[in-house]
Design a protein around this motif. Structure first.
Motif, mmCIF file in Angstrom:
data_model
loop_
_atom_site.group_PDB
_atom_site.id
_atom_site.type_symbol
_atom_site.label_atom_id
_atom_site.label_comp_id
_atom_site.label_asym_id
_atom_site.label_seq_id
_atom_site.Cartn_x
_atom_site.Cartn_y
_atom_site.Cartn_z
ATOM 1 N N GLY A 7 -32.602 77.612 116.529
ATOM 2 C CA GLY A 7 -32.369 78.155 115.099
ATOM 3 C C GLY A 7 -33.461 77.707 113.914
ATOM 4 N N SER A 16 -32.178 78.630 103.416
ATOM 5 C CA SER A 16 -31.227 77.784 104.477
ATOM 6 C C SER A 16 -31.460 78.206 105.764
ATOM 7 N N ARG A 18 -29.565 77.647 110.116
ATOM 8 C CA ARG A 18 -28.601 76.828 110.758
ATOM 9 C C ARG A 18 -29.284 76.530 111.971
ATOM 10 N N SER A 20 -28.592 75.154 115.980
ATOM 11 C CA SER A 20 -27.318 74.949 116.743
ATOM 12 C C SER A 20 -27.672 74.238 118.164
ATOM 13 N N PHE A 66 -26.788 69.256 103.679
ATOM 14 C CA PHE A 66 -26.581 69.633 105.051
ATOM 15 C C PHE A 66 -25.193 69.373 105.585
ATOM 16 N N THR A 67 -24.671 70.178 106.400
ATOM 17 C CA THR A 67 -23.500 69.896 106.718
ATOM 18 C C THR A 67 -23.640 70.126 108.525
ATOM 19 N N SER A 69 -21.193 70.253 112.011
ATOM 20 C CA SER A 69 -19.994 70.849 112.335
ATOM 21 C C SER A 69 -20.002 71.011 114.169
ATOM 22 N N SER A 78 -23.446 72.248 115.135
ATOM 23 C CA SER A 78 -24.328 72.895 114.276
ATOM 24 C C SER A 78 -24.645 72.206 113.332
ATOM 25 N N GLN A 80 -25.899 73.141 109.287
ATOM 26 C CA GLN A 80 -26.263 73.848 108.340
ATOM 27 C C GLN A 80 -26.942 73.398 107.298
ATOM 28 N N ASN A 82 -28.860 73.751 103.505
ATOM 29 C CA ASN A 82 -29.181 74.489 102.441
ATOM 30 C C ASN A 82 -30.130 74.066 101.692
#
Length: 114
Positions: A7, A16, A18, A20, A66-67, A69, A78, A80, A82
């Motif tokens: 990714g 952004s 993402r 993985s 950032f997130t 999950s 993942s 994410q 931004n």
């Protein structure tokens, strides 16, 4: 058993991406997954960690942008990202415990241009 990160890429500041991380060669879950990064000339640093109780830990520099999950059905973790900044440029690595062993993914390059 491997962790495979993907990714990464080139993105403009403010954009952004993402990332993985998928476990292959196993049906076991990725436990205590995390994302780390290493910029040129710098030490590897923790970016985000997902704890077993569902809580998360983020580096101060990425909080609210950032997130982390997970998708248990796909055994994927993942990240994410931004509002990316130039200082987020680095090779990003995922890690986690599968069974009794701890694994690192191979890294994926993230480059943020101004």
């Amino acid at each position: 058993v491997q962790l495979q990160a993907s990714g990464g890429g080139l993105v403009q500041a403010g954009g952004s991406l993402r990332l993985s991380c998928v476990a292959s060669g196993t049906v076991l879950s990725i436990n205590a997954p995390g994302w780390y990064r290493q910029a040129p000339g710098k030490q590897r640093e923790m970016v985000a960690t997902l704890l077993s109780d569902g809580n998360t830990i983020y580096a101060d520099s990425v909080k609210d942008r950032f997130t982390i999950s997970r998708d248990n059905a796909k055994n994927t973790v993942s990240l994410q990202m931004n509002s990316l900044k130039r200082e987020d440029t680095a090779v990003y690595y995922c890690n986690g415990r599968i069974g009794a062993r701890f694994y690192w993914g191979q890294g994926t390059q993230v480059t943020v241009s101004s």
